[in-house]
Design a protein around this motif. Structure first.
Motif, short mmCIF file in Angstrom:
data_model
loop_
_atom_site.label_atom_id
_atom_site.label_comp_id
_atom_site.label_asym_id
_atom_site.label_seq_id
_atom_site.Cartn_x
_atom_site.Cartn_y
_atom_site.Cartn_z
N ALA A 1 40.29 64.27 11.03
CA ALA A 1 39.59 65.55 10.93
C ALA A 1 40.43 66.66 11.54
O ALA A 1 41.23 66.42 12.45
N ARG A 2 40.28 67.85 11.01
CA ARG A 2 40.94 69.01 11.62
C ARG A 2 39.98 70.19 11.59
O ARG A 2 39.03 70.21 10.79
N GLU A 3 40.27 71.18 12.46
CA GLU A 3 39.40 72.33 12.51
C GLU A 3 39.85 73.36 11.49
O GLU A 3 41.03 73.53 11.25
N SER A 4 38.90 73.99 10.85
CA SER A 4 39.24 75.05 9.91
C SER A 4 38.14 76.11 9.96
O SER A 4 36.98 75.79 9.67
N GLU A 5 38.52 77.31 10.36
CA GLU A 5 37.57 78.42 10.52
C GLU A 5 36.31 77.99 11.27
O GLU A 5 35.18 78.27 10.85
N GLY A 6 36.49 77.27 12.35
CA GLY A 6 35.36 76.87 13.19
C GLY A 6 34.66 75.61 12.70
O GLY A 6 33.87 75.02 13.42
N ALA A 7 34.94 75.20 11.46
CA ALA A 7 34.29 73.98 10.94
C ALA A 7 35.24 72.79 11.12
O ALA A 7 36.43 72.97 11.37
N LEU A 8 34.68 71.60 10.97
CA LEU A 8 35.49 70.39 11.05
C LEU A 8 35.63 69.82 9.64
O LEU A 8 34.63 69.57 8.97
N VAL A 9 36.88 69.66 9.20
CA VAL A 9 37.06 69.22 7.80
C VAL A 9 37.96 67.98 7.73
O VAL A 9 38.75 67.72 8.62
N VAL A 10 37.80 67.25 6.62
CA VAL A 10 38.64 66.07 6.36
C VAL A 10 39.39 66.32 5.05
O VAL A 10 38.76 66.62 4.03
N ASP A 11 40.70 66.20 5.10
CA ASP A 11 41.48 66.39 3.87
C ASP A 11 41.40 65.13 3.03
O ASP A 11 41.82 64.06 3.47
N VAL A 12 40.86 65.29 1.84
CA VAL A 12 40.70 64.11 0.98
C VAL A 12 41.54 64.20 -0.28
O VAL A 12 41.57 63.26 -1.08
#
Ligand code: ARG
Length: 617
Positions: A305-316
């Motif tokens: 997971a990484r942070e993006s604009e305050g959200a937590l995202v998973v690159d799929v």
């Protein structure tokens, strides 16, 4: 008795005894049923390979089979050909087809075996699996509308198909009960003064009832809030906040939420029962909430997971997907080719999203059940969502490698104008309204036939009509919802099949009352004689193979068609054949047995489609 296999083996043995390879040999139902029942184009394939005339090869193969048939009586070492071949007639046809006709005796034997088999000849899967079905997917606090019809129709039928084929199944309705709609509804109710008591100082939330908040109120409040959020940024932010409070189980939000949920779920259950949908679990997104922290931790710990604009995202995205298109100017928004955006698993404010609860739900399900496959049935706009969820689960090892994750994406149910089904004024049609309409029409038709006041029968026919109309199409296609066509008692419709069953019921009960013959599975005797009877036996053979086709395709249309073909074969037989008036008792019993078998096969197919059979209509 597997007729197709027997034919296949006979052909293989004949080909081999001619010193040829049988690789690639296959047998299929004939495309010209007036000529033969099965066919194989193997001689055409072989001819091409060997540079020989296909028709000569076909004749050699047929010659070989016939020669063996003759030898049979003289030999002790009976080969498969010799043993089984006399059940069939093989002949070669230009330009090189191998045509096969099943003999009457073999068909009679087939009917007998089918009738005595507890699965009525439907071949069972070799290694049964545990399949977890996720369908229905109603959203709490939002009223069910036509858009919610296909998931329970298709999902229930797919589940039953797996039961019919011998798999084990579990089902969960997976209610949408953890999302923004909850925050929106509660905010709107609060603004409209419905929740004052909950917000008083020292309020005892558990004891307060949701006075005045009825289903009708909810049905007004959610759409109102939903419209408002699109034009009122502040309102939307506050609804986000309320949603977060619910997810954090903060009071009084959580108590209010639970009460709304209870009210709404009772109504949702009624709707699904109306549609013959049974779920093992009435879980919702909220039930996965206990697994959300653990889920997120897995992604963080594994560095996924990484942070993006305050959200937590998973690159799929995989290689070649989600490629940024160079911007022409600074203020142009970033666009992508082959987009497979990252999955968002935590919102900017720490809230959970649709993907979060779906991933956590897989974690929860796998802890309890370890299904071999999880099947989701939703409309086709959710394709990307599920692709993201599946990829996340595989990346993080939440779903083991050998677990199949399947999204069945269905098309839209359209009105006669080819556009999504709407009310006359262009509004959304409520699910209850459509089903009610079908039931009313069914009631009208029944009363024209002299049956009055049987509400349950009207429901069975109305719902059956709708389901058969839906499932007759391939799942992924859009289709036109045509109530009059679906409800016709004649043609490729649910009521026509139900009518056939009812007609057979009446024949069988007359046999009992007038002739004192009670036909049951055990005392059935078969002797296929006329072309009409042949048609029935062949239609049963085809019906049984349709289950397999549907199982592989995750679609029920082939089963609908084959069920109709059997009903219509019966109709032909019924119109041409005296049954009860037959004087010869043995013959009459044979004819009644065939009626019994047709009824059993139709009932099984209807059950699989999620449609009720009816005693009379
Ligand atoms: N509630 C969702 C909707 O209305 C459907 C839920 C489908 N199942 C799932 N596990 N996401 O679209």
């Amino acid at each position: 008795m597997n007729i197709k296999n027997e034919i296949y083996e006979i052909l293989c043995e004949a080909v081999k005894s001619l010193g040829l390879e049988s690789d690639g040999l296959s047998v299929v139902f004939s495309s010209r049923p007036e000529i033969c029942d099965y066919q194989s184009n193997f001689a055409l394939v072989l001819g091409k390979k060997l540079g020989k005339k296909p028709i000569e090869l076909a004749e050699e193969i047929v010659g070989q089979i016939n020669a063996q048939k003759v030898q049979k009586s003289n030999s002790k070492n009976v080969t498969k050909i010799a043993k089984n071949a006399e059940k069939f007639e093989f002949f070669a046809a230009m330009p090189g087809f191998l045509n096969i006709k099943i003999g009457e005796k073999a068909l009679s034997q087939f009917c007998e075996e089918t009738c005595h088999d507890k699965n009525l000849g439907v071949e069972q899967v070799k290694s049964p699996r545990l399949i977890f079905f996720d369908y229905g997917g109603a959203n709490v606090a939002k009223e069910l509308h036509v858009g919610h019809l296909r998931s329970p129709i298709v999902g229930e039928a797919l589940k039953r198909l797996h039961v019919t084929m011998g798999d084990k199944v579990l089902t969960d309705v997976h209610l949408g009960d953890w999302g923004l709609q909850m925050g929106l509804t509660i905010l709107q109710l609060k603004e409209d003064g419905f929740l004052d008591k909950f917000f008083e100082k020292n309020a005892k939330n558990a004891e307060i009832s949701l006075e005045n908040v009825t289903l009708d109120v909810l049905n007004d409040e959610y759409p109102k809030a939903s419209k408002r959020k699109d034009v009122d940024e502040d309102f939307k932010k506050r609804a986000d906040q309320f949603t977060l409070y619910i997810q954090q189980k903060k009071e009084p939000y959580f108590s209010i939420y639970k009460k709304i949920r209870e009210l709404s779920v009772a109504e949702i259950k009624k709707n699904y029962e109306l549609l013959n949908c049974n779920f093992d679990f009435y879980y919702g997104e909220s039930d996965a909430s206990a697994f959300v922290d653990k889920t997120v931790k897995i992604f963080v710990d594994k560095g996924l997971a990484r942070e993006s604009e305050g959200a937590l995202v998973v690159d799929v995205a995989r290689e070649g997907e989600h490629i940024p298109i160079p911007k022409k100017s600074e203020d142009e928004p970033q666009r992508y080719k082959n987009p497979m955006p990252p999955a968002i698993i935590k919102k900017y404010n720490g809230g959970d999203l649709y993907a979060t609860t779906d991933i956590a739900t897989i974690l929860m399900r796998n802890k309890d059940f370890q299904a071999d496959e999880i099947v989701y049935v939703t409309d086709n706009r959710q394709g990307q969502h599920f692709e993201q969820v599946f990829r996340c689960c595989k990346l993080a090892g939440i779903s083991p490698e050998n677990q199949k994750l399947t999204h069945i994406a269905f098309g839209t149910m359209n009105g006669q104008d080819g556009k999504p089904f709407k009310t006359r004024s262009g509004g959304v049609v409520r699910l209850k309204e459509v089903v009610g309409l079908l039931i009313d029409k069914a009631r009208g038709k029944l009363s024209a036939n002299g049956i009055v006041g049987d509400d349950d029968l009207a429901r069975k026919i109305g719902v059956g009509a709708m389901k058969f109309g839906d499932l007759s199409n391939t799942v992924e296609k859009d289709y036109v919802f045509d109530i009059d066509k679906f409800l016709s008692f004649d043609g490729k419709t649910g009521p026509y099949i139900q009518y056939t069953v009812a007609r057979i019921n009446s024949i069988l009960s007359k046999a009992k009352n007038e002739k004192n013959v009670q036909i049951s599975g055990k005392n059935c005797v078969f002797s296929i004689q006329t072309p009409d009877e042949r048609n029935i036996a062949l239609a049963i053979l085809k019906l049984n193979s349709a289950y397999q086709i549907c199982y592989e395709a995750y679609s029920l249309n082939a089963l609908c068609l084959a069920t109709f073909d059997l009903a219509s074969a019966f109709s032909g037989f019924y119109n041409n054949q005296k049954i009860l008036a037959e004087k010869d008792e043995t013959r009459r019993n044979e004819l009644l047995s065939l009626c019994f078998l047709v009824k059993a096969c139709l009932e099984k197919a209807l059950w699989t489609l999620g449609i009720d059979s009816v005693e009379k209509m």
